[in-house]
Motif scaffolding. Structure first.
Motif, PDB file in Angstrom:
ATOM      1  N   LEU A   1       0.898  -1.063  -0.089  1.00  0.00           N
ATOM      2  CA  LEU A   1       0.044  -0.079   0.090  1.00  0.00           C
ATOM      3  C   LEU A   1       0.890   1.401   0.043  1.00  0.00           C
ATOM      4  O   LEU A   1       1.574   1.288   0.840  1.00  0.00           O
ATOM      5  CB  LEU A   1      -0.912  -0.026   1.124  1.00  0.00           C
ATOM      6  CG  LEU A   1      -1.638  -1.257   1.653  1.00  0.00           C
ATOM      7  CD1 LEU A   1      -2.439  -1.067   2.928  1.00  0.00           C
ATOM      8  CD2 LEU A   1      -2.458  -1.889   0.389  1.00  0.00           C
ATOM      9  N   ILE A   2       0.770   2.044  -0.871  1.00  0.00           N
ATOM     10  CA  ILE A   2       1.492   3.248  -0.905  1.00  0.00           C
ATOM     11  C   ILE A   2       1.133   4.427  -0.233  1.00  0.00           C
ATOM     12  O   ILE A   2      -0.083   5.003  -0.878  1.00  0.00           O
ATOM     13  CB  ILE A   2       2.057   3.628  -2.495  1.00  0.00           C
ATOM     14  CG1 ILE A   2       2.453   2.428  -3.279  1.00  0.00           C
ATOM     15  CG2 ILE A   2       3.078   4.645  -2.750  1.00  0.00           C
ATOM     16  CD1 ILE A   2       3.468   1.683  -2.947  1.00  0.00           C
ATOM     17  N   LEU A   3       1.339   4.745   0.734  1.00  0.00           N
ATOM     18  CA  LEU A   3       0.653   5.604   1.653  1.00  0.00           C
ATOM     19  C   LEU A   3       1.092   7.064   1.220  1.00  0.00           C
ATOM     20  O   LEU A   3       0.138   7.968   1.774  1.00  0.00           O
ATOM     21  CB  LEU A   3       1.031   5.420   3.129  1.00  0.00           C
ATOM     22  CG  LEU A   3       0.816   3.863   3.502  1.00  0.00           C
ATOM     23  CD1 LEU A   3       1.097   3.904   4.913  1.00  0.00           C
ATOM     24  CD2 LEU A   3      -0.885   3.655   3.207  1.00  0.00           C
ATOM     25  N   VAL A   4       2.262   7.450   0.584  1.00  0.00           N
ATOM     26  CA  VAL A   4       2.737   8.608   0.355  1.00  0.00           C
ATOM     27  C   VAL A   4       2.833   8.620  -1.126  1.00  0.00           C
ATOM     28  O   VAL A   4       3.732   8.065  -1.774  1.00  0.00           O
ATOM     29  CB  VAL A   4       4.038   8.934   1.111  1.00  0.00           C
ATOM     30  CG1 VAL A   4       4.563  10.518   0.538  1.00  0.00           C
ATOM     31  CG2 VAL A   4       3.842   9.289   2.696  1.00  0.00           C
ATOM     32  N   ASP A   5       2.025   9.420  -1.837  1.00  0.00           N
ATOM     33  CA  ASP A   5       2.221   9.451  -3.284  1.00  0.00           C
ATOM     34  C   ASP A   5       3.574   9.675  -3.733  1.00  0.00           C
ATOM     35  O   ASP A   5       4.350  10.608  -3.583  1.00  0.00           O
ATOM     36  CB  ASP A   5       1.120  10.422  -4.037  1.00  0.00           C
ATOM     37  CG  ASP A   5       1.149  10.435  -5.371  1.00  0.00           C
ATOM     38  OD1 ASP A   5       1.360   9.170  -6.120  1.00  0.00           O
ATOM     39  OD2 ASP A   5       0.667  11.246  -6.094  1.00  0.00           O
ATOM     40  N   GLY A   6       4.061   8.770  -4.828  1.00  0.00           N
ATOM     41  CA  GLY A   6       5.306   9.075  -5.357  1.00  0.00           C
ATOM     42  C   GLY A   6       6.552   8.649  -4.503  1.00  0.00           C
ATOM     43  O   GLY A   6       7.783   9.055  -4.697  1.00  0.00           O
TER      44      GLY A   6
ATOM     45  N   TRP B   1      -4.379   7.770   5.253  1.00  0.00           N
ATOM     46  CA  TRP B   1      -3.602   8.752   4.437  1.00  0.00           C
ATOM     47  C   TRP B   1      -4.469   9.552   3.478  1.00  0.00           C
ATOM     48  O   TRP B   1      -3.930   9.962   2.438  1.00  0.00           O
ATOM     49  CB  TRP B   1      -2.373   8.053   3.894  1.00  0.00           C
ATOM     50  CG  TRP B   1      -1.151   8.078   4.963  1.00  0.00           C
ATOM     51  CD1 TRP B   1      -0.244   8.754   4.838  1.00  0.00           C
ATOM     52  CD2 TRP B   1      -0.999   7.137   5.894  1.00  0.00           C
ATOM     53  NE1 TRP B   1       0.657   8.599   5.776  1.00  0.00           N
ATOM     54  CE2 TRP B   1       0.507   7.135   6.352  1.00  0.00           C
ATOM     55  CE3 TRP B   1      -1.717   6.057   6.683  1.00  0.00           C
ATOM     56  CZ2 TRP B   1       0.840   6.680   7.670  1.00  0.00           C
ATOM     57  CZ3 TRP B   1      -1.209   5.344   7.496  1.00  0.00           C
ATOM     58  CH2 TRP B   1       0.060   5.728   7.974  1.00  0.00           C
ATOM     59  N   ASP B   2      -5.690   9.296   3.459  1.00  0.00           N
ATOM     60  CA  ASP B   2      -6.625   9.713   2.614  1.00  0.00           C
ATOM     61  C   ASP B   2      -6.174   9.295   1.067  1.00  0.00           C
ATOM     62  O   ASP B   2      -6.169  10.074   0.040  1.00  0.00           O
ATOM     63  CB  ASP B   2      -6.657  11.353   2.542  1.00  0.00           C
ATOM     64  CG  ASP B   2      -7.819  11.847   1.795  1.00  0.00           C
ATOM     65  OD1 ASP B   2      -8.746  11.061   1.704  1.00  0.00           O
ATOM     66  OD2 ASP B   2      -7.906  12.911   1.407  1.00  0.00           O
ATOM     67  N   ARG B   3      -5.796   8.140   1.088  1.00  0.00           N
ATOM     68  CA  ARG B   3      -5.487   7.431  -0.191  1.00  0.00           C
ATOM     69  C   ARG B   3      -6.471   6.961  -1.058  1.00  0.00           C
ATOM     70  O   ARG B   3      -7.363   6.592  -0.307  1.00  0.00           O
ATOM     71  CB  ARG B   3      -4.163   6.546  -0.189  1.00  0.00           C
ATOM     72  CG  ARG B   3      -2.906   7.002   0.252  1.00  0.00           C
ATOM     73  CD  ARG B   3      -2.141   8.142  -0.765  1.00  0.00           C
ATOM     74  NE  ARG B   3      -1.475   7.276  -1.504  1.00  0.00           N
ATOM     75  CZ  ARG B   3      -1.419   7.795  -2.910  1.00  0.00           C
ATOM     76  NH1 ARG B   3      -1.915   8.800  -3.433  1.00  0.00           N
ATOM     77  NH2 ARG B   3      -0.648   6.934  -3.509  1.00  0.00           N
ATOM     78  N   PRO B   4      -6.551   6.608  -2.265  1.00  0.00           N
ATOM     79  CA  PRO B   4      -7.327   5.875  -3.144  1.00  0.00           C
ATOM     80  C   PRO B   4      -7.694   4.538  -2.461  1.00  0.00           C
ATOM     81  O   PRO B   4      -6.836   3.876  -2.408  1.00  0.00           O
ATOM     82  CB  PRO B   4      -7.053   6.130  -4.630  1.00  0.00           C
ATOM     83  CG  PRO B   4      -5.951   7.218  -4.716  1.00  0.00           C
ATOM     84  CD  PRO B   4      -5.361   7.318  -3.305  1.00  0.00           C
ATOM     85  N   ARG B   5      -8.810   4.056  -2.109  1.00  0.00           N
ATOM     86  CA  ARG B   5      -9.100   2.597  -1.706  1.00  0.00           C
ATOM     87  C   ARG B   5      -9.291   1.583  -2.652  1.00  0.00           C
ATOM     88  O   ARG B   5      -9.324   2.154  -4.068  1.00  0.00           O
ATOM     89  CB  ARG B   5     -10.484   2.781  -1.041  1.00  0.00           C
ATOM     90  CG  ARG B   5     -10.812   3.792  -0.160  1.00  0.00           C
ATOM     91  CD  ARG B   5      -9.831   4.049   1.121  1.00  0.00           C
ATOM     92  NE  ARG B   5     -10.490   5.193   1.906  1.00  0.00           N
ATOM     93  CZ  ARG B   5     -10.289   6.593   1.878  1.00  0.00           C
ATOM     94  NH1 ARG B   5      -9.417   7.018   0.784  1.00  0.00           N
ATOM     95  NH2 ARG B   5     -10.887   7.286   2.725  1.00  0.00           N
ATOM     96  N   ILE B   6      -9.325   0.530  -2.430  1.00  0.00           N
ATOM     97  CA  ILE B   6      -9.425  -0.659  -3.336  1.00  0.00           C
ATOM     98  C   ILE B   6     -10.941  -0.813  -3.461  1.00  0.00           C
ATOM     99  O   ILE B   6     -11.883  -1.214  -2.687  1.00  0.00           O
ATOM    100  CB  ILE B   6      -8.900  -1.890  -2.593  1.00  0.00           C
ATOM    101  CG1 ILE B   6      -7.405  -1.860  -2.422  1.00  0.00           C
ATOM    102  CG2 ILE B   6      -9.315  -3.048  -3.497  1.00  0.00           C
ATOM    103  CD1 ILE B   6      -6.809  -3.072  -1.670  1.00  0.00           C
TER     104      ILE B   6
END
Length: 467
Positions: free
Chosen positions: A125-130, A449-454
């Motif tokens: 899971l990439i929690l911090v973009d980039g 982290w307000d990241r896109p969910r599955i």
């Protein structure tokens, strides 16, 4: 996925998945005419993972494509739909009732989740973009006193190659300058001398494979043309977060080559014929030479092997040997605690520890106390059930990657104790666990982290009553 329904029409058609589901149902080890069956898998545009027992060919006969034709055809149907929709990878789970009524649940994709390997469960899971693991962020150390090797001789190199390749067409000065402008670095004199003799273009050889072999023998490698020179920086060595976080880069004081993932001073100019790349090294190790030749293995993600002190030595067939130096005794930056390696956290802990991996263990669970306060500890992976108290993870303040079992993640999530220093995370799953609870945990972590969910899409269909 649901927001892209017009583009994903064929992927969201139950009929697209029906052949795959029928194969899984027919091969399910626990088929029971009176109970529902749950199957799961993953299909990507270039690979797939399905729990099918493949039949062995008869003795004396090799496996044939036709032996798996039904599986290939079923998977290709889904892969074609994925390609049409511009989707790389989808995991799925399906519950099939005795009367054939089926609920198919598609999971993903998410730009914040790497695909699982050989499993329908999510990967890292990439929690911090980039974000990139620390070894992929590491730049070379400056070596201000580095100079070319005494054997570096551009004139001898050029004269030798002209004798070996009298009919070769050389690159122009304009062509060399254009390559330097594209790469953003000046080519060393030896490399310029090489390309002044031959520009290494296939069209110059009139499709003559023997001529190409002669050129490779003359140079000492399969030479790239100027348009295909590239910088072997860290981005040129792609690696999944889950594996890259387990690496560490170390350059001992007596090293000839810096132990990096990549460097802005590694100019790749050729191939050894087996997929390993040869490069001129402009950022050598403490005991190396400016412009030495190194080799980057296609099987490894970190480091490079010393080949020759100079390009002249390579062409003249004088392979170099790394100077011997006393081996510095230092504890490893990557430590593994398990039944076959270190037997305690105490044995692994030291100020330079970067990666701590706790594997299969048949004793009492470990306390992480010996690792508290370690200034460089950035990765922790722990096999399910090996931690005495998962909440101790909160005292590892420098973590950027964390891999735990579902139960350990549940403890952290319920306590609001997931470390906020993380850039990526993973859920380690062993055995044939239902993907849905794992996806639910993954989405809870991503939400922090307000990241896109599955995303999940439910399709309903009918496979008919079981025979």
């Amino acid at each position: 996925m649901v927001d892209q329904r017009p583009r994903l029409a064929s992927v969201l058609d139950f009929a697209t998945w029906e052949p795959v589901l029928r194969l899984l149902l027919a091969d399910h080890p626990q088929r029971d005419a009176a109970r529902s069956v749950r199957v799961a898998g993953r299909i990507g545009r270039s690979s797939w993972s399905l729990a099918l027992r493949r039949r062995m060919p008869s003795p004396g006969r090799a496996a044939q494509v036709e032996d798996m034709r039904e599986e290939f055809d079923a998977v290709e149907r889904v892969q074609s739909a994925l390609a049409d929709a511009g989707v790389d990878d989808v995991s799925f789970t399906a519950e099939i009732q005795p009367n054939g009524t089926t609920e198919l649940r598609l999971m993903g994709p998410s730009p914040a989740v790497e695909p699982g390997i050989g499993t329908p469960h999510p990967g890292a899971l990439i929690l911090v973009d980039g974000s990139l693991p620390e070894p992929w962020r590491r730049l070379p150390d400056p070596v201000p006193g580095a100079i070319p090797a005494p054997s570096a001789d551009p004139e001898l190199l050029e004269r030798t190659l002209r004798e070996r390749l009298p009919h070769a067409i050389g690159a122009t000065e304009e062509g060399i300058a254009a390559a330097e402008a594209r790469l953003g670095v000046l080519l060393p004199d030896e490399l310029k001398a090489l390309y002044r003799v031959t520009r290494a273009r296939w069209e110059d050889l009139d499709d003559d494979f023997e001529a190409a072999e002669r050129e490779s023998a003359a140079v000492g490698c399969e030479l790239f043309d100027l348009d295909n020179l590239y910088i072997a920086d860290a981005f040129s060595r792609d690696c999944r977060w889950q594996f890259a976080a387990m690496e560490a880069v170390v350059t001992p004081p007596g090293a000839t080559v810096q132990g990096l993932v990549g460097s802005p001073g590694w100019i790749v100019f050729g191939d050894n014929g087996g997929g390993d790349r040869l490069a001129v090294d402009l950022t050598p190790g403490p005991c190396g030479h400016l412009g030495q030749v190194i080799m980057l293995s296609h099987e490894e993600s970190v480091g490079a092997e010393f080949v020759a002190d100079s390009l002249t030595d390579l062409v003249l067939g004088r392979p170099g040997t790394e100077p011997g130096s006393p081996q510095e005794q230092r504890p490893p930056a990557v430590a593994r605690v398990n039944v076959a390696s270190l037997k305690s956290i105490q044995a692994a802990a030291h100020p330079g520890l970067e990666v701590l991996s706790i594997g299969v263990w048949d004793g009492a669970p470990f306390s992480l106390a010996p690792a508290f306060g370690l200034p460089r500890l950035r990765t922790l992976t722990a096999y399910p059930g090996t931690l005495a108290d998962p909440l101790e993870i909160g005292k590892l303040t420098e973590l950027e990657f964390l891999e735990l079992g579902p139960e350990e993640w549940r403890v952290l999530l319920d306590a609001g104790a997931v470390p906020r220093s993380l850039s990526a995370a993973a859920i380690v799953v062993h055995g044939n666990q239902d993907p849905l609870p794992i996806v639910a945990i993954a989405n809870e972590i991503l939400a922090l982290w307000d990241r896109p969910r599955i995303l999940q899409t439910v399709l309903e269909g009918d496979l008919g009553p079981r025979a």
